[in-house]
Write a protein that holds these residues in place. Structure first.
Motif, PDB file in Angstrom:
ATOM      1  N   GLU A  58      25.749   2.613  -6.906  1.00  0.00           N
ATOM      2  CA  GLU A  58      26.790   2.811  -8.576  1.00  0.00           C
ATOM      3  C   GLU A  58      27.741   2.720  -7.961  1.00  0.00           C
ATOM      4  O   GLU A  58      28.104   2.306  -7.094  1.00  0.00           O
ATOM      5  N   TRP A  66      29.485   2.763 -12.829  1.00  0.00           N
ATOM      6  CA  TRP A  66      28.173   1.908 -13.413  1.00  0.00           C
ATOM      7  C   TRP A  66      27.336   2.836 -12.714  1.00  0.00           C
ATOM      8  O   TRP A  66      27.263   2.571 -11.308  1.00  0.00           O
ATOM      9  N   LYS A  67      25.854   2.564 -12.847  1.00  0.00           N
ATOM     10  CA  LYS A  67      25.080   3.409 -12.022  1.00  0.00           C
ATOM     11  C   LYS A  67      23.993   2.416 -12.732  1.00  0.00           C
ATOM     12  O   LYS A  67      23.122   1.830 -13.540  1.00  0.00           O
ATOM     13  N   GLY A  71      23.184  -1.285 -14.686  1.00  0.00           N
ATOM     14  CA  GLY A  71      24.866  -1.013 -14.606  1.00  0.00           C
ATOM     15  C   GLY A  71      25.388  -1.811 -13.529  1.00  0.00           C
ATOM     16  O   GLY A  71      26.418  -2.110 -14.423  1.00  0.00           O
ATOM     17  N   THR A 194      31.958   4.430 -23.165  1.00  0.00           N
ATOM     18  CA  THR A 194      30.369   4.796 -22.187  1.00  0.00           C
ATOM     19  C   THR A 194      30.004   3.702 -22.869  1.00  0.00           C
ATOM     20  O   THR A 194      29.571   3.316 -24.314  1.00  0.00           O
ATOM     21  N   PHE A 195      28.534   2.825 -22.019  1.00  0.00           N
ATOM     22  CA  PHE A 195      27.623   1.887 -22.550  1.00  0.00           C
ATOM     23  C   PHE A 195      26.416   2.507 -23.315  1.00  0.00           C
ATOM     24  O   PHE A 195      26.590   4.320 -23.157  1.00  0.00           O
ATOM     25  N   ASP A 203      28.956   3.986 -17.873  1.00  0.00           N
ATOM     26  CA  ASP A 203      27.278   4.080 -18.533  1.00  0.00           C
ATOM     27  C   ASP A 203      28.322   5.948 -18.212  1.00  0.00           C
ATOM     28  O   ASP A 203      28.452   7.223 -18.623  1.00  0.00           O
ATOM     29  N   GLU A 204      29.394   6.637 -17.736  1.00  0.00           N
ATOM     30  CA  GLU A 204      29.822   7.749 -17.413  1.00  0.00           C
ATOM     31  C   GLU A 204      31.495   7.599 -17.154  1.00  0.00           C
ATOM     32  O   GLU A 204      31.590   6.244 -16.333  1.00  0.00           O
TER      33      GLU A 204
END
Length: 252
Positions: A58, A66-67, A71, A194-195, A203-204
């Protein structure tokens, strides 16, 4: 000392030396990995940058996380590559993005599979006036400074070190002409969505995000090497009072 004792002592010394040598080799490999990251992102080689990460890695960057490879690719390829180099995987004329990697401190866990690193970047960036696109705010002529701290996690996968968590915390920005004493608020806005609401977003979101002139300590992954204590910093109350005063000032 008996022959058996001498042999046991030598075997123990060899084992310790082998362990220390492997640790130093791991530190050098991780340092090379981090420095290569700087070289790749300098030249906007975003596809190759993504390949430096573990599959479950990440990136923690500018108030977002971004994971996974998906991501991470969304950040470097869908966001950076499209915004900075018109989708080109590599440098383009008129665009500067230097990321020197400095003051790196690497600590490898005893198992030799996980390591932590702290480093600094002092970035110079900008777009030449002859290559500016006045119709696109992201493509305008400008030049700026950026300073940031990494607190990263690395993992050895199939004998090769990779980046597991790239935790980059920008500390300050400044226009080249006016310097950091005149940095405007939200020089680079943090993400707010977020996406998939933001197609290239994280993502967070990270709640406690800040930029200069707010100035805090990025937590150290290691303890003080002499005292063995956690490295902590006091928070000057005057900063809080000043921030509250600015918020309370009436608009004119």
């Amino acid at each position: 000392m008996s022959e058996a004792d001498r042999i046991a002592k030598l075997e123990n010394a060899v084992e310790q030396l082998s362990r220390r040598l492997l640790q130093r080799e791991d530190e050098l490999d991780i340092r090379k990995l981090q420095h290569l990251y700087g070289y790749l992102i300098d030249k906007c080689l975003y596809n190759e940058t993504v390949d430096l990460f573990t599959n479950d890695g990440e990136v923690r960057f500018f108030g977002g996380v971004w994971k996974g490879k998906e991501g991470i690719r969304r950040l470097y390829v869908e966001r950076f590559q499209k915004r900075f180099t018109h989708g080109n995987n590599g440098p383009i004329d008129g665009f500067l993005l230097d990321h020197p990697q400095l003051q790196d401190i690497i600590d490898v866990e005893p198992d030799g599979e996980i390591a932590y690193g702290r480093a600094r970047s002092m970035m110079q960036a900008g777009r030449h006036k002859d290559y500016a696109d006045p119709s696109n705010p992201m493509m305008g002529a400008r030049q700026w400074w950026e300073g940031g701290i990494y607190e990263n996690t690395y993992q050895k996968v199939d004998g090769v070190w990779r980046i597991k968590v790239l935790n980059y915390l920008p500390q300050w920005h400044a226009d080249f002409e006016t310097g950091w004493a005149n940095t405007r608020p939200e020089y680079v806005p943090f993400p707010t969505q977020t996406f998939p609401a933001d197609p290239t977003g994280p993502d967070e979101l990270i709640a406690d995000s800040w930029l200069w002139p707010t100035h805090k300590l990025v937590p150290f992954h290691m303890k003080h090497p002499v005292t063995g204590k956690e490295i902590v910093a006091e928070r000057w109350q005057g900063d809080i009072d000043r921030a509250q005063a600015r918020t309370a000032e009436p608009a004119v």
